[in-house]
Design a protein around this motif. Structure first.
Motif, PDB file in Angstrom:
ATOM      1  N   UNK A 124       0.827  -1.206   0.000  1.00 21.20           N
ATOM      2  CA  UNK A 124       0.000   0.000   0.000  1.00 21.20           C
ATOM      3  C   UNK A 124       0.861   1.256   0.000  1.00 21.20           C
ATOM      4  N   UNK A 125       0.361   2.291  -0.662  1.00 20.44           N
ATOM      5  CA  UNK A 125       0.918   3.646  -0.634  1.00 20.44           C
ATOM      6  C   UNK A 125      -0.173   4.557  -0.090  1.00 20.44           C
ATOM      7  N   UNK A 126       0.165   5.375   0.915  1.00 17.68           N
ATOM      8  CA  UNK A 126      -0.838   6.158   1.635  1.00 17.68           C
ATOM      9  C   UNK A 126      -0.519   7.646   1.522  1.00 17.68           C
ATOM     10  N   UNK A 127      -1.543   8.443   1.264  1.00 20.10           N
ATOM     11  CA  UNK A 127      -1.456   9.908   1.267  1.00 20.10           C
ATOM     12  C   UNK A 127      -2.471  10.418   2.282  1.00 20.10           C
ATOM     13  N   UNK A 128      -2.008  11.159   3.257  1.00 20.18           N
ATOM     14  CA  UNK A 128      -2.873  11.710   4.312  1.00 20.18           C
ATOM     15  C   UNK A 128      -2.488  13.150   4.562  1.00 20.18           C
ATOM     16  N   UNK A 129      -3.482  14.045   4.562  1.00 16.37           N
ATOM     17  CA  UNK A 129      -3.192  15.469   4.682  1.00 16.37           C
ATOM     18  C   UNK A 129      -2.765  15.849   6.096  1.00 16.37           C
ATOM     19  N   UNK A 130      -3.212  15.132   7.101  1.00 10.04           N
ATOM     20  CA  UNK A 130      -2.889  15.476   8.484  1.00 10.04           C
ATOM     21  C   UNK A 130      -1.635  14.719   8.921  1.00 10.04           C
TER      22      UNK A 130
END
Length: 576
Positions: free
Chosen positions: A149-155
């Motif tokens: 998995x590759x994850x993008x999270x703004x916080x």
């Protein structure tokens, strides 16, 4: 030019100008200071020697006076250059340290490292935008079944939680705004290794923005988006590669299934749960009159499911923004409102406001009036889990759980959707036969699911799938242990797809053809053992013919020679 390099040049512009200026003044001055050579004749240093001396002097290394001892004027200039250059270098080093502590520089460095790691991926991966409760549960599920998995999270605080979780394959995480197209590109949305992008951001506006950006950047990429309102679904419908998942609608659908066909729901939950976890039980919702506290999106979808199943309901909500409905009481969740809604004759209470303390208070108040109520409660925040547990509800709705199960179902096996749709629409004994097959294969645990593709490109299936193969390849061959026949694997076939034809719960003696796809459910080790049939011709031939094929080049040549001799001898034999 990368953002990091541009940021370094911008932040270090003044220190670099100061260093170059000081170095130039020091070199120029030392080159023109009068000196004396070894013979006592007046002499000056060349620019090369001056640069050499200033370089090791400025860094306080010190190699002595070359090419001859300095005069008093030269030594005085060197002293001046030492203090000037040391001060300059201290200023430059301080600027470097200040830049490294700058959040913008650290973010740029993290993004470059993230981008480099994503580019180096040589295995398929799932891109998850949003690492809240749903994203975290989904990442765990995918990791458990072998997906990267590759994850993008703004916080940033949420993104940092990924480093604290236990993963077999640690996800690659970036704290950035997924609405920016360049962030999605860095995250691999255009990579050939990216199989699916899952958008689990906080609100429908963000979800729509990210999903549309992803499908524009990569029109062929499959995108799964979590939505909460019907208008968001309508906005994303024109994009054929975007699929929407609505947790409220899914839970309401489960309510309807449990009231009408509880065994069907049990099979669905059994196949979509976390692999290896205990088999879920049926909800056991009673039929009769229900009271719904909170008539927002959650309550609205639940009311439709109850009405469709034949149950009656009354909703309580004092929100003036809600549309009028004959079954809606615009009241607070007081005792009087509960009595007016029919709490005395109600069989169930569904509490679905977006505030956990209010949900708990409504449950306690209703129980005091009618202790026999079946309680279904919504949990909004993970931190309030202990608060919701105190309600001792029969059913808890946790949006993250529903979303993670639905998305995992869509990602891991598209054939599973076909099978579940068939189970829902079947009026025969398919549900009972599926339950018996699963119990025989995995007992009371949630199975792993995988699809076996019968392709002649696999070395192990090339000969077995040929039209003149004798005996033909059957599903039973894949249910046998490749190293310990006749021991059976802990697996069962659920669906076989041949072109547009689908066969539910195919028999083990079903003959396989090139292009067939079979959906299996079973233990994790069964899938790994089954792969031996794909990459080596030995297990399929040993299973079908009872002989081990030659593996080395020499023995293959001897086998071919033996076959030619045998064929030649058969031609010479004439029948009498």
């Amino acid at each position: 030019m990368s953002d990091t390099l541009m940021l370094i040049l911008r932040r270090m512009r003044r220190p670099l100008i100061v260093i170059i200026t000081v170095l130039s003044i020091s070199v120029f001055g030392l080159a023109h200071m009068p000196g004396v050579d070894a013979d006592g004749n007046p002499a000056t240093l060349g620019y090369f020697h001056a640069l050499y001396i200033v370089s090791y002097t400025a860094t306080t290394i010190g190699y002595g006076e070359v090419p001859y001892p300095f005069s008093e004027a030269q030594r005085a200039w060197v002293i001046f250059s030492i203090y000037l250059s040391v001060t300059t270098w201290a200023y430059a080093v301080g600027s470097i340290l200040h830049m490294m502590r700058d959040p913008a520089f650290r973010a740029a460095m993290a993004r470059n490292q993230f981008n480099a790691r994503v580019r180096r991926l040589e295995e398929p991966f799932i891109l998850i935008v949003g690492y809240g409760q749903s994203g975290m549960l989904l990442a765990r599920m995918l990791d458990r079944i072998g997906w990267r998995t590759v994850i993008v999270e703004v916080r940033p605080e949420r993104a940092g939680r990924a480093d604290l979780e236990e993963y077999v394959r640690a996800p690659i995480v970036l704290a950035a705004d997924g609405r920016l197209p360049e962030v999605l590109v860095d995250a691999g949305v255009t990579s050939r290794m990216c199989q699916v992008m899952v958008v689990l951001s906080g609100n429908d506006e963000t979800v729509q923005s990210v999903a549309v950006s992803g499908t524009i950047l990569n029109p062929g990429l499959r995108i799964i988006a979590r939505v909460t309102a019907p208008i968001a679904t309508e906005n994303l419908d024109p994009f054929p590669r975007i699929e929407t998942v609505n947790a409220f609608e899914s839970f309401a659908s489960n309510i309807g299934l449990d009231l009408g066909s509880p065994e069907t729901l049990r099979i669905e939950e059994w196949l979509t749960g976390l692999p290896g976890s205990p088999r879920p039980d049926i909800l056991g919702l009673p039929m009769g009159h229900w009271i719904i506290c909170g008539f927002g999106r959650f309550g609205y979808y639940a009311s439709l499911a109850l009405e469709k199943a034949g149950a009656t309901w009354t909703a309580i909500d004092d929100n003036p923004a809600l549309k009028d409905h004959p079954n809606l009481l615009r009241r607070t969740y007081s005792r009087e409102a509960l009595h007016e809604a029919g709490i005395d004759r109600a069989v169930g209470l569904l509490v679905g406001t977006d505030q956990d303390p209010i949900n708990l208070a409504a449950v306690n108040r209703a129980r005091q009036i009618n202790p026999k109520l079946f309680i279904a409660i919504r949990q909004t925040h993970a931190m309030n889990a202990s608060l919701i547990e105190a309600a001792r509800a029969d059913v808890r709705f946790i949006q993250a759980d529903v979303i993670s199960h639905e998305v995992r179902q869509l990602i891991t096996s598209p054939l599973l959707n076909r099978f579940l749709n068939a189970v829902r629409s079947n009026t025969g004994d398919l549900v009972e036969r599926t339950g018996s097959a699963l119990e025989a294969a995995v007992g009371d645990s949630v199975p792993f699911l995988w699809v076996l593709s019968c392709m002649t490109s696999y070395p192990g299936l090339r000969e077995a799938l040929s039209p003149d193969a004798d005996p033909p390849l059957m599903i039973a061959d894949f249910l046998t242990h490749p190293n310990n026949a006749p021991q059976l694997l802990s697996a069962t076939p659920l669906l076989m797809l041949r072109g547009r034809e689908q066969i539910l719960l195919p028999s083990p003696d079903t003959v396989l053809k090139a292009g067939d796809k079979v959906l299996f459910a079973g233990n994790w080790d069964a899938e790994q053992l089954q792969r031996q049939y794909l990459y080596s011709p030995s297990p399929p031939q040993a299973m079908r013919k009872g002989t081990e094929p030659p593996r080395s080049w020499l023995f293959r040549q001897l086998a071919k020679r033996h076959a030619r001799l045998h064929a030649r001898n058969e031609k010479r034999v004439r029948p009498i």
